[in-house]
Design a protein around this motif. Structure first.
Motif, PDB file in Angstrom:
ATOM      1  N   ARG A 102      10.362   7.718  -0.011  1.00  0.00           N
ATOM      2  CA  ARG A 102      10.131   6.276  -0.207  1.00  0.00           C
ATOM      3  C   ARG A 102       8.637   5.984  -0.341  1.00  0.00           C
ATOM      4  NH1 ARG A 102      14.149   4.011   4.259  1.00  0.00           N
ATOM      5  NH2 ARG A 102      16.039   3.924   3.014  1.00  0.00           N
ATOM      6  N   VAL A 103       7.844   6.631   0.532  1.00  0.00           N
ATOM      7  CA  VAL A 103       6.391   6.407   0.497  1.00  0.00           C
ATOM      8  C   VAL A 103       5.838   6.819  -0.870  1.00  0.00           C
ATOM      9  CG1 VAL A 103       4.169   7.190   1.441  1.00  0.00           C
ATOM     10  CG2 VAL A 103       6.045   6.592   2.992  1.00  0.00           C
ATOM     11  N   TYR A 104       6.240   8.005  -1.346  1.00  0.00           N
ATOM     12  CA  TYR A 104       5.702   8.466  -2.638  1.00  0.00           C
ATOM     13  C   TYR A 104       6.258   7.649  -3.806  1.00  0.00           C
ATOM     14  CZ  TYR A 104       2.936  11.971  -0.464  1.00  0.00           C
ATOM     15  OH  TYR A 104       1.972  12.566   0.288  1.00  0.00           O
ATOM     16  N   LYS A 106       6.842   4.524  -3.680  1.00  0.00           N
ATOM     17  CA  LYS A 106       6.027   3.300  -3.682  1.00  0.00           C
ATOM     18  C   LYS A 106       4.620   3.597  -4.225  1.00  0.00           C
ATOM     19  CE  LYS A 106       8.396   1.041   0.157  1.00  0.00           C
ATOM     20  NZ  LYS A 106       8.965  -0.148  -0.489  1.00  0.00           N
ATOM     21  N   LEU A 107       4.082   4.757  -3.846  1.00  0.00           N
ATOM     22  CA  LEU A 107       2.736   5.117  -4.322  1.00  0.00           C
ATOM     23  C   LEU A 107       2.699   5.201  -5.848  1.00  0.00           C
ATOM     24  CD1 LEU A 107       1.385   7.899  -1.910  1.00  0.00           C
ATOM     25  CD2 LEU A 107       0.489   5.608  -2.248  1.00  0.00           C
ATOM     26  N   TYR A 108       3.782   5.747  -6.406  1.00  0.00           N
ATOM     27  CA  TYR A 108       3.839   5.887  -7.870  1.00  0.00           C
ATOM     28  C   TYR A 108       4.488   4.679  -8.539  1.00  0.00           C
ATOM     29  CZ  TYR A 108       2.446  10.813  -7.525  1.00  0.00           C
ATOM     30  OH  TYR A 108       1.765  11.980  -7.291  1.00  0.00           O
ATOM     31  N   ASN A 109       4.803   3.665  -7.727  1.00  0.00           N
ATOM     32  CA  ASN A 109       5.389   2.425  -8.245  1.00  0.00           C
ATOM     33  C   ASN A 109       6.674   2.705  -9.042  1.00  0.00           C
ATOM     34  OD1 ASN A 109       5.289  -0.306  -8.227  1.00  0.00           O
ATOM     35  ND2 ASN A 109       3.880  -0.515  -9.945  1.00  0.00           N
TER      36      ASN A 109
ATOM     37  N   HIS B   4       0.259  -2.136  -4.468  1.00  0.00           N
ATOM     38  CA  HIS B   4       1.479  -1.365  -4.184  1.00  0.00           C
ATOM     39  C   HIS B   4       1.180  -0.044  -3.478  1.00  0.00           C
ATOM     40  CE1 HIS B   4       1.212   1.693  -7.438  1.00  0.00           C
ATOM     41  NE2 HIS B   4       0.623   0.753  -8.131  1.00  0.00           N
ATOM     42  N   ARG B   5      -0.012   0.519  -3.751  1.00  0.00           N
ATOM     43  CA  ARG B   5      -0.367   1.769  -3.078  1.00  0.00           C
ATOM     44  C   ARG B   5      -0.766   1.502  -1.625  1.00  0.00           C
ATOM     45  NH1 ARG B   5      -2.629   3.534  -8.420  1.00  0.00           N
ATOM     46  NH2 ARG B   5      -4.668   2.793  -7.787  1.00  0.00           N
ATOM     47  N   ALA B   8       2.392   1.026   0.164  1.00  0.00           N
ATOM     48  CA  ALA B   8       3.066   2.312   0.379  1.00  0.00           C
ATOM     49  C   ALA B   8       2.493   3.023   1.600  1.00  0.00           C
ATOM     50  CB  ALA B   8       2.913   3.194  -0.861  1.00  0.00           C
ATOM     51  N   VAL B  11       3.595   1.382   4.743  1.00  0.00           N
ATOM     52  CA  VAL B  11       4.973   1.793   5.063  1.00  0.00           C
ATOM     53  C   VAL B  11       4.942   3.153   5.768  1.00  0.00           C
ATOM     54  CG1 VAL B  11       7.168   2.552   4.026  1.00  0.00           C
ATOM     55  CG2 VAL B  11       6.086   0.442   3.244  1.00  0.00           C
ATOM     56  N   LYS B  12       4.072   4.035   5.266  1.00  0.00           N
ATOM     57  CA  LYS B  12       3.951   5.357   5.884  1.00  0.00           C
ATOM     58  C   LYS B  12       3.510   5.236   7.354  1.00  0.00           C
ATOM     59  CE  LYS B  12       0.943   9.273   5.745  1.00  0.00           C
ATOM     60  NZ  LYS B  12      -0.117   9.980   5.082  1.00  0.00           N
ATOM     61  N   TYR B  15       6.333   3.992   9.464  1.00  0.00           N
ATOM     62  CA  TYR B  15       7.288   5.064   9.770  1.00  0.00           C
ATOM     63  C   TYR B  15       6.732   6.000  10.851  1.00  0.00           C
ATOM     64  CZ  TYR B  15      10.230   3.978   5.660  1.00  0.00           C
ATOM     65  OH  TYR B  15      11.068   3.387   4.749  1.00  0.00           O
ATOM     66  N   SER B  93      -1.962  12.393  -5.596  1.00  0.00           N
ATOM     67  CA  SER B  93      -1.275  11.189  -6.107  1.00  0.00           C
ATOM     68  C   SER B  93      -2.357  10.188  -6.545  1.00  0.00           C
ATOM     69  CB  SER B  93      -0.402  10.600  -4.995  1.00  0.00           C
ATOM     70  OG  SER B  93      -1.180   9.807  -4.138  1.00  0.00           O
ATOM     71  N   PRO B  94      -1.964   9.036  -7.079  1.00  0.00           N
ATOM     72  CA  PRO B  94      -3.015   8.110  -7.559  1.00  0.00           C
ATOM     73  C   PRO B  94      -3.810   7.402  -6.448  1.00  0.00           C
ATOM     74  CG  PRO B  94      -0.879   7.651  -8.587  1.00  0.00           C
ATOM     75  CD  PRO B  94      -0.617   8.572  -7.468  1.00  0.00           C
ATOM     76  N   VAL B  95      -3.554   7.732  -5.197  1.00  0.00           N
ATOM     77  CA  VAL B  95      -4.244   7.034  -4.088  1.00  0.00           C
ATOM     78  C   VAL B  95      -5.754   7.246  -4.154  1.00  0.00           C
ATOM     79  CG1 VAL B  95      -4.600   7.074  -1.578  1.00  0.00           C
ATOM     80  CG2 VAL B  95      -2.300   7.079  -2.504  1.00  0.00           C
TER      81      VAL B  95
END
Lengths: 310, 260
Positions: A102-104, A106-109, B4-5, B8, B11-12, B15, B93-95
Motif C-alpha cells: 500500500r505504501v509503495y 501510494k508512493l507511485y500514485n 501523495h508521496r 504515503a 501512512v508508513k 503502520y 522510488s520517486p521519493v
C-alpha cells in the motif's frame, strides 16, 4: 529506441584507505522491450551498476540515459516509470506485506491500488500471507514480496537484481514466467542479474559479462556459447580405460577426469577428434559402452570468463 | 514536493506506530515519568520553602517535549530505515529527501501534540497546573520556536548519520540531552557559572525558558526575536548540511548498502 544508455561509467569506492574500482569505463545500451542480462562473479560490478542506474549511487564519471532522458534532470519522469527489485533488501520488516505494498502503491500514485495489490499477491501466491509482517516471512516469501513491489507501478523499466535468490524451483519457474509474461504484455525493458545461468539463458535476449568492473563481452546466449571452443566428451568403455588414456594422450587431447572405465576429455568444437578416437578404439578391439558430448552451457561461459584471467 | 508521496510516507509511519508498541509507548512513557518526577519534587520544595517551582518545572517539562520529540523522531525514523535496510527501496522510488524529512516532521509533530495533550492533562489532574493559563500567545510562540529548534537538531543529527552511518546512532538519543542542561529549563540563566551561561545565551531554547520565567515570576531575560533569528539561521545551515550529506551518502554507496 534505447531505454538504457550507459556511457563510460566509472565508480570507485574507498576501502581501508585504498581506492577500489567497482565499475570501470562501462558502456552498453538496452533497447526497448529487451531483457538484458548482466552477469559476472561476485564483485564484478553488476549491483553497483544497477544502483547507479536506480539513482542510489552517484557515479564518479560517465553518463546514464534512461527512457531517453537524463535521470538527473528528468528525475521525476524516470523514477515514476521504473522500479527495482532485489532479494537482498527486504521491505520494511515491521509492516505486513499488504501494508508495504500500500505504501509503495501510494508512493507511485497507483490507480486502483487495492486491485493491483490483490492481483500481485495472487500472482506470487502471497494472498494467504498478505497480513503477515515481513519480519516473519521466509527468505523466499520476502523475495516474492520484493517482486510484488517491483511490479506495483507497472514499470516501463525494471531492474531485477538477483530477484529469484532463495526461491524453490517451482516458485522460481513461476516467477520467470510472470516476468516473461509481464514483459510480453507491457513491452517493458528489463535489466536482469542472476547467478542462475539457466534463468539468464531462458529470459535474456542479450547478455553482458562483467569482470572487475569492466565489460568483457555482450552477446546472445547462442553467440556466447560459440565463444567456448571446447566441448567435453564423456566416454565409457566396457573395459580398458588405460588404453583409452594412452590413446587420448597420443592424440594430444586433455583428459579432465574420470572413474572406472569412463574418461572425460576435451575436444576442439570444430574438430573431427571424436570420430578419430572411436575409429582407433574399434581397431584396438575395445568396445564402446557409452559416449556423451556435452556442449557448453552458460555455466561454462561464466566459468570461462571468471577464470580467464587466472 | 508531491503531496501523495508525503501522504504515503505518513501512512508508513502510521503502520509502524500501530505495529510496534514501543513506538506508541515512547510518546507517553518517558514524558509522563518526567512530569511525575518534577511534579513531586516541586511539590516537596514548595512545602519546605515559599518558592513556586511547580509551574516553572512542569511548564518546562511540557514545553521541552516539543524539542525532544521533534529532534529525536527525525533521527530515529531515519535510523529505522537504516536498520531495516529500507533506504534502498525508498530512494530508488520517486521519493525526494525533502519529502522524506517533511513527512517525518509532520509525524513527529503529531506525536509531540499527543505527548503535549497527555502531559497537560496529567498536570491538571495531579498538580492543578494548566499550562494554557500562561499567556497563550507566548505558549504558541514558544512551541513554534522549540519545534523549529528540534527539527534543526534532528536534521543536524540525520546529516551525520547519513555521512557516517549507523556507528554514530547514539547521537540520535544523546544530543538533545546535552543541550538540556544549558537550556535553563528548571533554573534561571543567572544560576549558571559564566562559562555555562555563555553557551546558554547562544541557545534559542534558553530564551524560551527565560521568557517563561519572565511571565511566571517577572525575572527572566529571554529574547524571543533573537531565538527565532538564530534558529532560522541554524535551520538553513543544517538543511544545506543535510543535502551535502545525502550526496556524500550516495557517493559512498551508503543508501545501497543499508548504511553499514
Amino acid at each position: 529506441m534505447r531505454d538504457i544508455v550507459v556511457s563510460k561509467l566509472r565508480k570507485t569506492f574507498k576501502s581501508k584507505g585504498k581506492e577500489v574500482v567497482a565499475v570501470d569505463n562501462l558502456s552498453f545500451y538496452v533497447t526497448r522491450g529487451e531483457i538484458f542480462g548482466l552477469l559476472g562473479a561476485n564483485g564484478a560490478g553488476k549491483s553497483t551498476t544497477i544502483n547507479m542506474l536506480a539513482g542510489l549511487v552517484l557515479q564518479d564519471s560517465g553518463t546514464i540515459k534512461l527512457l531517453g532522458k537524463d535521470p538527473k534532470k528528468d528525475w521525476e519522469f524516470v523514477k515514476n516509470r521504473m522500479n527495482v527489485s532485489t532479494a537482498y533488501f527486504p521491505l520494511t520488516d515491521v509492516l505486513t506485506i499488504r501494508q508495504n505494498l500500500r505504501v509503495y502503491a501510494k508512493l507511485y500514485n497507483v490507480k486502483n491500488a487495492e486491485k493491483k495489490i490483490d492481483e500481485l499477491l495472487e500472482q506470487f501466491e502471497l494472498t494467504k500471507l498478505a497480513d503477515k509482517k515481513v519480519v516473519t516471512l521466509s527468505s523466499g516469501e520476502r523475495t516474492r514480496t520484493a517482486l510484488c513491489k517491483g511490479l506495483i507501478n507497472d514499470p516501463q523499466l525494471l531492474f531485477l537484481d538477483e530477484c529469484t535468490v532463495g526461491l524453490d524451483p517451482d516458485i522460481a519457474e513461476k516467477t520467470r514466467r510472470i516476468i516473461k509474461d509481464y514483459q510480453k504484455k507491457t513491452g517493458c525493458t528489463i535489466l536482469f542479474t542472476s547467478h542462475y545461468m539457466h534463468e539468464v539463458e531462458e529470459l535474456c535476449d542479450r547478455i553482458a559479462f562483467m569482470d572487475e568492473g569492466k565489460l568483457l563481452t555482450i552477446a546472445t546466449a547462442a553467440q556466447l556459447k560459440k565463444q567456448v571452443k571446447k566441448h567435453q566428451v564423456e566416454l565409457t568403455l566396457e573395459d580398458g580405460s588405460d588404453e583409452l588414456k594412452e590413446l587420448l594422450q597420443e592424440e594430444g587431447l586433455t583428459v579432465l577426469g574420470g572413474r572406472d572405465n569412463m574418461l572425460v576429455f576435451e575436444i576442439d568444437a570444430k574438430s573431427d577428434d571424436v570420430n578419430t578416437i572411436v575409429q582407433r578404439l574399434v581397431k584396438l578391439g575395445l568396445s564402446l559402452k557409452d559416449i556423451h558430448i556435452r556442449k557448453p552451457t552458460l555455466d561454462d561461459i561464466f566459468i570461462h570468463f571468471a577464470r580467464r584471467k587466472k | 514536493m508531491k503531496l501523495h508521496r508525503i501522504k504515503a510516507l505518513l501512512v508508513k509511519y502510521f503502520y509502524i506506530s500501530i505495529n510496534r508498541v514501543d513506538r506508541l509507548f515512547d510518546v507517553v512513557y518517558w514524558p509522563i515519568l518526567d512530569v511525575l518526577l518534577w511534579g513531586f519534587a516541586s511539590a516537596f520544595i514548595e512545602q519546605v520553602s515559599d518558592f513556586n517551582l511547580l509551574s516553572m518545572a512542569l511548564g518546562g517539562v511540557i514545553l521541552w517535549i516539543f524539542v525532544w520529540r521533534s529532534s529525536q523522531d527525525i533521527a530515529v525514523f531515519v535510523l529505522e530505515d537504516f536498520w531495516s535496510r529500507n533506504l534502498y527501496h525508498l530512494f530508488s522510488s520517486p521519493v525526494k529527501l525533502s519529502e522524506h524529512i517533511v513527512s517525518i516532521i509532520i509525524w513527529g509533530l503529531v506525536r509531540a501534540i499527543v505527548s503535549f495533550i497527555f502531559l497537560s492533562l496529567i498536570s491538571i489532574l495531579l498538580y492543578q497546573f494548566n499550562i494554557l493559563t500562561i499567556s497563550p500567545l507566548f505558549i504558541a510562540a514558544a512551541v513554534a520556536l522549540l519545534l523549529l529548534f528540534g527539527w534543526t537538531m534532528g536534521i543536524f543529527i540525520t546529516s551525520f548519520i547519513l555521512r557516517f552511518g549507523q556507528r554514530i546512532q547514539v547521537l540520535a538519543w544523546s544530543v538533545v540531552w546535552i543541550i538540556q542542561p544549558f537550556s535553563c529549563i528548571f533554573y534561571p540563566l543567572s544560576a549558571l557559572p559564566p562559562w555555562a551561561a555563555a553557551i546558554a545565551k547562544v541557545l534559542p531554547t534558553t530564551h524560551v525558558f527565560e521568557g517563561l520565567r519572565s511571565i511566571l515570576f517577572g525575572t527572566g531575560q529571554g529574547n524571543l526575536l533573537y531565538a527565532f533569528g538564530i534558529t532560522i539561521v541554524l535551520l538553513v545551515g543544517v538543511s544545506f548540511l543535510l543535502a551535502q550529506s545525502f550526496k556524500a551518502a550516495k557517493r559512498k554507496g551508503m543508501l545501497a548498502r543499508g548504511g553499514d
